[in-house]
Design an enzyme around this catalytic site. Structure first.
Site, PDB file in Angstrom:
ATOM      1  N   GLU A   1      23.386 -47.267  17.675  1.00 27.96           N
ATOM      2  CA  GLU A   1      22.748 -45.992  17.364  1.00 27.96           C
ATOM      3  C   GLU A   1      21.319 -45.993  17.884  1.00 27.96           C
ATOM      4  O   GLU A   1      20.712 -47.051  18.092  1.00 27.96           O
ATOM      5  CB  GLU A   1      22.681 -45.761  15.846  1.00 27.96           C
ATOM      6  CG  GLU A   1      23.982 -45.473  15.173  1.00 27.96           C
ATOM      7  CD  GLU A   1      23.801 -45.243  13.680  1.00 27.96           C
ATOM      8  OE1 GLU A   1      24.736 -44.725  13.066  1.00 27.96           O
ATOM      9  OE2 GLU A   1      22.739 -45.595  13.138  1.00 27.96           O
TER      10      GLU A   1
ATOM     11  N   ARG B   1      31.007 -45.638  -5.005  1.00 28.42           N
ATOM     12  CA  ARG B   1      30.873 -46.262  -6.328  1.00 28.42           C
ATOM     13  C   ARG B   1      29.653 -45.681  -7.020  1.00 28.42           C
ATOM     14  O   ARG B   1      28.912 -44.875  -6.450  1.00 28.42           O
ATOM     15  CB  ARG B   1      30.687 -47.768  -6.163  1.00 28.42           C
ATOM     16  CG  ARG B   1      29.528 -48.117  -5.221  1.00 28.42           C
ATOM     17  CD  ARG B   1      29.185 -49.568  -5.207  1.00 28.42           C
ATOM     18  NE  ARG B   1      28.340 -49.958  -4.103  1.00 28.42           N
ATOM     19  CZ  ARG B   1      27.047 -49.723  -3.995  1.00 28.42           C
ATOM     20  NH1 ARG B   1      26.418 -49.072  -4.955  1.00 28.42           N
ATOM     21  NH2 ARG B   1      26.355 -50.120  -2.937  1.00 28.42           N
TER      22      ARG B   1
END
Length: 490
Positions: free
Chosen positions: A199, A291
């Protein structure tokens, strides 16, 4: 759902158990041998020993956890965070055992557990992405060409995992091959998957994440943002909500993007969509954590919503009891992760016994901890002692409360991140909101904390000396004062 097993330890296990009790549900704690007398074990209705200290023989032993759950007629398993919380195979095993996994579906966890799979899933929803490639690259020559096309500096990242592992910043082409090999090797050793991608490196980023909440019918909302830019070793230490730099329009746009990320994989339960933001306030999708996050209390403090309670309700099939319009921001909240780490020695773990442990309390102060005085910090697990959270009417008040709470937090026997937290709260860059993920590298050094502590000590000494001088004046005045009283002998 009549009984829930919490497959975790420490402060997060105790925090989840408190909500379970509040909801009138029976609870089961699990523990390793060193944790036998830990607060989360003593708090639960029932508790079972998983095995020896190493996590592979205890908290990561999914088969043993499920076997105990079936033996004790458990209806649901809450994984907390860390350990098995993002293990799709474990979630699948729980479901196949006829027990409810209190979290997202295994499929959503698989998709978002791989950064490459997550990018592929999300890109069709027009969510902003960091310029780069969304496929794994193994050929070094091809990778070099890709990096040149993106433009240096670039970031080589592991597809699996997180926490800064398998991540390398490359400033120039001459360093590329070596750094790619290191990133792939670290990813293989940490996650068993050496796949990496490339990236564009955002030079001065802010790390801003959005809390999402979705039920099994597809109703999805966001609970605003958390600023998580104060980090060491790419891991968060201080978090806050709301961010000091988001405008209402930007907050709305990021919230909408986070909701689309959740919908892209048919997500339900709590989840966090993480973004990078550049200096021009452009934001880019980073990843989704499937989560409960360590920093979830700051969201709870500003919204009044118990995220663990919502997780349990969603797991048992209930619909969200509110819409996006019902959720508002109330004040400002900060969190300091209190680790048993030495901020004077590169934040290395500090193992020992808590000879003194006295957490602060008071209006706007929340402490989620899992230790008590006399307990030892085991070397086998994450060294977090507690999450120290403050809430105020505004950011300045929340910062002031955090300063006072840190000063009142008494821990002896191990080194902690409390001095670092005090340093952050008093630093002009943090107070002004003009900081990024390079705060530690740019502003922090052990010498600066020592200088800060010495300045406080000098100020305290001056105050004490002034007080002593004034007291002496009063004492001398009383001693020299004439009196007509005469002592009588018996």
């Amino acid at each position: 759902m009549q009984k829930i097993l919490v497959a975790n330890r420490g402060e997060i296990a105790l925090r989840i158990l408190r909500t379970i009790r509040k909801m009138g549900i029976r609870s089961v704690a699990v523990f390793s041998e060193p944790d036998r007398n830990a607060p989360h074990v003593l708090y639960a209705d029932e508790a079972v020993c998983l095995g020896p200290a190493p996590s592979t023989q205890s908290y990561l032993n999914g088969k043993a956890i499920i076997a105990f759950a079936k033996q004790l007629n458990v209806d649901g398993i809450h994984p907390g965070y860390g350990f098995l919380s993002e293990n799709a195979a474990f979630a699948q095993m729980v479901e196949e055992a006829g027990i409810v996994f209190i979290g997202p579906s295994p499929e959503a966890m698989r998709i978002m557990g791989s950064k490459l799979a997550a990018k592929a899933c999300v890109k069709k929803y027009n969510v902003p992405m960091v310029p780069g490639v969304d496929t794994a690259i193994e050929d070094v020559a091809m990778a070099k060409k890709t990096a040149a096309a993106i433009g240096y500096p670039v970031l080589i990242k592991a597809s699996a995992g997180g926490g800064g592992k398998g991540m390398r910043v490359v400033e120039k082409e001459a360093d590329f091959e070596e750094q790619m090999q290191r990133a792939s090797s670290e990813a293989t050793s940490s996650f068993g998957d050496g796949a990496v991608f490339i990236e564009k490196y955002v030079a001065c980023p802010r790390h801003i994440e959005i809390q999402v909440l979705a039920d099994k019918a597809g109703n999805t909302v966001h609970l605003f943002e958390r600023e998580c830019s104060i980090q060491r070793r790419h891991q968060k230490v201080v978090e806050e909500s709301p961010s000091s730099i988001l405008t209402p329009a930007l907050r709305k746009a990021m919230g909408a993007a986070a909701v689309m990320v959740a919908k892209s994989c048919n997500y339900f339960s709590t989840g966090t969509v993480e973004f990078l933001m550049d200096e021009q306030l452009n934001f880019y999708f980073l990843e989704m954590n499937t989560r409960l996050q360590v920093e979830h209390p700051v969201t709870e403090m500003i919204t009044g919503i118990d995220l663990v309670e919502e997780q349990i309700k969603i797991a048992r099939g209930e619909l969200l009891g509110f819409s996006q319009e019902d959720i508002t921001i109330n004040g400002h909240a900060l969190e300091l992760r209190v680790y048993a780490e030495d901020p004077f020695n590169n934040f290395l773990p500090s193992i020992g016994t808590l000879t003194t442990y006295s957490p602060p309390s008071g209006d706007g102060i929340r402490v989620d901890d899992g230790y008590k005085e006399g307990m030892s910090i085991p070397i086998y697990y994450d060294p977090m002692i507690a999450k120290l959270v403050t809430h105020g009417k505004n950011r300045i008040e929340a910062i002031q409360k955090m300063k006072e709470a840190i000063a009142a937090y008494k821990i002896e026997g191990v080194s902690t991140t409390l001095p670092f937290g005090s340093f952050v709260m008093q630093h002009d860059a943090f107070v002004s909101g003009k900081f990024d993920t390079h705060f530690v590298k740019t502003f922090y050094s052990p010498e600066k904390i020592k200088a800060q502590q010495q300045a406080k000590a000098r100020a305290a000494a001056i105050v004490a000396l002034h007080y002593w001088i004034e007291e002496q004046k009063i004492t001398r005045a009383v001693e020299n004062k004439s009196t007509s009283w005469k002592r009588r002998l018996a």
